[in-house]
Design a protein around this motif. Structure first.
Motif, mmCIF file in Angstrom:
data_model
loop_
_atom_site.group_PDB
_atom_site.id
_atom_site.type_symbol
_atom_site.label_atom_id
_atom_site.label_comp_id
_atom_site.label_asym_id
_atom_site.label_seq_id
_atom_site.Cartn_x
_atom_site.Cartn_y
_atom_site.Cartn_z
ATOM 1 N N VAL A 81 0.854 -1.196 0.000
ATOM 2 C CA VAL A 81 0.000 0.000 0.000
ATOM 3 C C VAL A 81 0.887 1.242 0.000
ATOM 4 C CG1 VAL A 81 -1.788 1.255 1.261
ATOM 5 C CG2 VAL A 81 -1.785 -1.250 1.273
ATOM 6 N N LEU A 82 0.559 2.201 -0.853
ATOM 7 C CA LEU A 82 1.335 3.440 -0.947
ATOM 8 C C LEU A 82 0.555 4.610 -0.358
ATOM 9 C CD1 LEU A 82 3.842 4.958 -2.017
ATOM 10 C CD2 LEU A 82 2.590 5.280 -4.168
ATOM 11 N N VAL A 83 1.207 5.333 0.560
ATOM 12 C CA VAL A 83 0.608 6.532 1.152
ATOM 13 C C VAL A 83 0.927 7.710 0.229
ATOM 14 C CG1 VAL A 83 0.504 8.042 3.172
ATOM 15 C CG2 VAL A 83 0.970 5.597 3.461
ATOM 16 N N PRO A 84 -0.074 8.317 -0.406
ATOM 17 C CA PRO A 84 0.201 9.370 -1.399
ATOM 18 C C PRO A 84 0.640 10.686 -0.766
ATOM 19 C CG PRO A 84 -2.152 9.132 -1.079
ATOM 20 C CD PRO A 84 -1.517 8.048 -0.258
ATOM 21 N N HIS A 85 1.257 11.531 -1.582
ATOM 22 C CA HIS A 85 1.693 12.846 -1.117
ATOM 23 C C HIS A 85 0.555 13.852 -1.084
ATOM 24 C CE1 HIS A 85 6.070 12.212 -0.940
ATOM 25 N NE2 HIS A 85 5.922 11.428 -1.998
ATOM 26 N N ASP A 86 -0.500 13.619 -1.873
ATOM 27 C CA ASP A 86 -1.555 14.621 -1.992
ATOM 28 C C ASP A 86 -2.630 14.514 -0.925
ATOM 29 O OD1 ASP A 86 -2.855 12.322 -2.723
ATOM 30 O OD2 ASP A 86 -3.268 12.929 -4.797
ATOM 31 N N GLY A 87 -2.463 13.612 0.035
ATOM 32 C CA GLY A 87 -3.445 13.473 1.099
ATOM 33 C C GLY A 87 -4.665 12.665 0.729
ATOM 34 N N GLY A 88 -4.703 12.110 -0.471
ATOM 35 C CA GLY A 88 -5.832 11.301 -0.907
ATOM 36 C C GLY A 88 -5.779 9.905 -0.317
ATOM 37 N N PRO A 89 -6.717 9.059 -0.726
ATOM 38 C CA PRO A 89 -6.735 7.684 -0.207
ATOM 39 C C PRO A 89 -5.511 6.902 -0.658
ATOM 40 C CG PRO A 89 -8.313 7.939 -2.010
ATOM 41 C CD PRO A 89 -7.822 9.309 -1.675
ATOM 42 N N CYS A 90 -5.112 5.935 0.155
ATOM 43 C CA CYS A 90 -3.964 5.109 -0.171
ATOM 44 C C CYS A 90 -4.244 4.261 -1.410
ATOM 45 C CB CYS A 90 -3.625 4.189 0.998
ATOM 46 S SG CYS A 90 -2.928 5.046 2.415
ATOM 47 N N GLN A 91 -3.203 3.949 -2.127
ATOM 48 C CA GLN A 91 -3.300 3.105 -3.308
ATOM 49 C C GLN A 91 -2.809 1.704 -2.960
ATOM 50 O OE1 GLN A 91 -1.011 4.466 -6.651
ATOM 51 N NE2 GLN A 91 -1.763 2.855 -8.018
ATOM 52 N N VAL A 92 -3.683 0.714 -3.146
ATOM 53 C CA VAL A 92 -3.308 -0.680 -2.910
ATOM 54 C C VAL A 92 -2.670 -1.199 -4.200
ATOM 55 C CG1 VAL A 92 -4.100 -2.980 -2.238
ATOM 56 C CG2 VAL A 92 -5.203 -0.954 -1.271
ATOM 57 N N LEU A 93 -1.369 -1.297 -4.211
ATOM 58 C CA LEU A 93 -0.639 -1.607 -5.434
ATOM 59 C C LEU A 93 -0.800 -3.057 -5.882
ATOM 60 C CD1 LEU A 93 2.661 0.319 -4.615
ATOM 61 C CD2 LEU A 93 0.671 1.139 -5.892
ATOM 62 N N THR A 94 -1.210 -3.929 -4.980
ATOM 63 C CA THR A 94 -1.351 -5.357 -5.313
ATOM 64 C C THR A 94 -2.809 -5.795 -5.375
ATOM 65 O OG1 THR A 94 -0.950 -5.766 -2.952
ATOM 66 C CG2 THR A 94 0.898 -6.096 -4.446
ATOM 67 N N GLU A 95 -3.729 -4.854 -5.530
ATOM 68 C CA GLU A 95 -5.147 -5.212 -5.538
ATOM 69 C C GLU A 95 -5.557 -5.940 -6.816
ATOM 70 O OE1 GLU A 95 -7.468 -1.695 -5.274
ATOM 71 O OE2 GLU A 95 -6.709 -0.791 -7.110
ATOM 72 N N GLY A 96 -4.682 -6.003 -7.812
ATOM 73 C CA GLY A 96 -5.002 -6.748 -9.025
ATOM 74 C C GLY A 96 -5.175 -8.233 -8.767
ATOM 75 N N SER A 97 -4.592 -8.716 -7.679
ATOM 76 C CA SER A 97 -4.805 -10.100 -7.255
ATOM 77 C C SER A 97 -5.926 -10.098 -6.229
ATOM 78 C CB SER A 97 -3.519 -10.668 -6.642
ATOM 79 O OG SER A 97 -3.750 -11.948 -6.115
ATOM 80 N N SER A 98 -7.095 -10.573 -6.636
ATOM 81 C CA SER A 98 -8.286 -10.485 -5.795
ATOM 82 C C SER A 98 -8.139 -11.294 -4.504
ATOM 83 C CB SER A 98 -9.508 -10.988 -6.563
ATOM 84 O OG SER A 98 -10.646 -11.026 -5.716
ATOM 85 N N PHE A 99 -8.668 -10.728 -3.416
ATOM 86 C CA PHE A 99 -8.761 -11.492 -2.174
ATOM 87 C C PHE A 99 -10.207 -11.542 -1.692
ATOM 88 C CE2 PHE A 99 -7.383 -7.148 -1.354
ATOM 89 C CZ PHE A 99 -8.231 -6.692 -0.351
ATOM 90 N N ALA A 100 -11.156 -11.271 -2.602
ATOM 91 C CA ALA A 100 -12.575 -11.397 -2.273
ATOM 92 C C ALA A 100 -12.896 -12.846 -1.943
ATOM 93 C CB ALA A 100 -13.431 -10.919 -3.445
ATOM 94 N N ALA A 101 -13.824 -13.042 -1.020
ATOM 95 C CA ALA A 101 -14.158 -14.399 -0.564
ATOM 96 C C ALA A 101 -14.579 -15.300 -1.723
ATOM 97 C CB ALA A 101 -15.251 -14.337 0.497
ATOM 98 N N LYS A 102 -15.317 -14.760 -2.663
ATOM 99 C CA LYS A 102 -15.820 -15.567 -3.781
ATOM 100 C C LYS A 102 -14.699 -16.084 -4.675
ATOM 101 C CE LYS A 102 -16.646 -11.612 -6.881
ATOM 102 N NZ LYS A 102 -15.676 -12.034 -7.906
ATOM 103 N N ASP A 103 -13.532 -15.453 -4.602
ATOM 104 C CA ASP A 103 -12.413 -15.840 -5.460
ATOM 105 C C ASP A 103 -11.410 -16.753 -4.770
ATOM 106 O OD1 ASP A 103 -13.342 -14.332 -7.647
ATOM 107 O OD2 ASP A 103 -12.473 -12.503 -6.805
ATOM 108 N N VAL A 104 -11.550 -16.951 -3.457
ATOM 109 C CA VAL A 104 -10.543 -17.751 -2.745
ATOM 110 C C VAL A 104 -11.133 -18.910 -1.952
ATOM 111 C CG1 VAL A 104 -8.987 -15.769 -2.569
ATOM 112 C CG2 VAL A 104 -10.584 -16.252 -0.694
#
Length: 227
Positions: A167-190
């Motif tokens: 997870v990357l904490v941005p400089h602009d104060g916006g929400p964090c970016q989850v850099l590895t979210e392309g790999s799903s961890f939703a219950a339906k997928d695991v």
């Protein structure tokens, strides 16, 4: 991406009777079971900057394991949402543990003792650990490995669930970016419901009965056999 800049830090698979919810777990000689929870984790560097990811695969999970996994997702999202510049890491962890205790007290003792750590040129920055003792503050531009999970080492069948993302904490104060979210961890997928022995038993019970045997033919009429 240039392949020459990539390097694998570690790859691990945990299953069976022993779980450690941390990176760089050494492999052992245990057999991989057919059912239960499986923890897969990978750490890599690119141009010397580190990242990591962990996922859980659940095969025929119990109700407790399903509940724990759903709560792990919720706590992970809570921490990522609260990860902002100036926040004390100790407060992040303590708030997460309080949420676990409020939602499911039985899982509080099974919660991880650390919910992640800062990364960068060093894979695991020991000065930026998200636990109940770290007084350091989150700094903009810092990548973190946010790691949430539960483990039950005792009992007849030990189990664990684990989610970790870079997870990357941005400089602009916006929400964090989850850099590895392309790999799903939703219950339906695991989660996979294979049925196991129960499914086989049902299939046998429901099988049609074999057809009745054909009646024996009556003896042909004729002279009696000689004595």
């Amino acid at each position: 991406l240039q392949s020459s800049e990539q390097d694998v830090v570690f790859v691990s698979l945990q299953s069976g009777g022993k779980f450690e919810l941390r990176p760089r777990v050494e492999a052992n000689d245990s057999m991989v079971p057919m059912q239960g929870t499986y923890l897969l984790s990978v750490g890599v560097t690119y141009a010397e900057y580190a990242s990591c990811i962990s996922r859980t695969i659940l095969v025929d999970p119990t109700p407790v394991q399903k509940t724990a996994y759903a709560l792990a997702i919720e706590i992970h999202q809570q921490i990522v949402g609260a990860l902002k510049p100036g926040v004390v890491l100790k407060e992040l962890y303590c708030c997460a543990k309080e949420t676990v205790a409020a939602k499911n007290p039985d899982l509080a003792s099974k919660f991880v003792t650390s919910a992640g750590f800062g990364m960068g040129l060093e894979f695991n920055d020991m000065m930026l650990v998200c636990n109940d003792k770290c007084d350091r503050k989150v700094v903009a531009g810092t990548p973190f490995c946010i790691s949430v999970g539960f483990s039950e080492p005792a009992g007849k069948t030990p189990w664990a669930v684990w989610i970790a993302n870079t997870v990357l904490v941005p400089h602009d104060g916006g929400p964090c970016q989850v850099l590895t979210e392309g790999s799903s961890f939703a219950a339906k997928d695991v989660m996979y419901e294979l049925g196991g022995d129960d499914e086989d038993t049902t299939s046998v019970a429901a099988a049609p009965a074999p057809p009745p045997a054909a009646p024996k033919a009556a003896p042909a009429k004729g002279k009696a056999a000689a004595k």
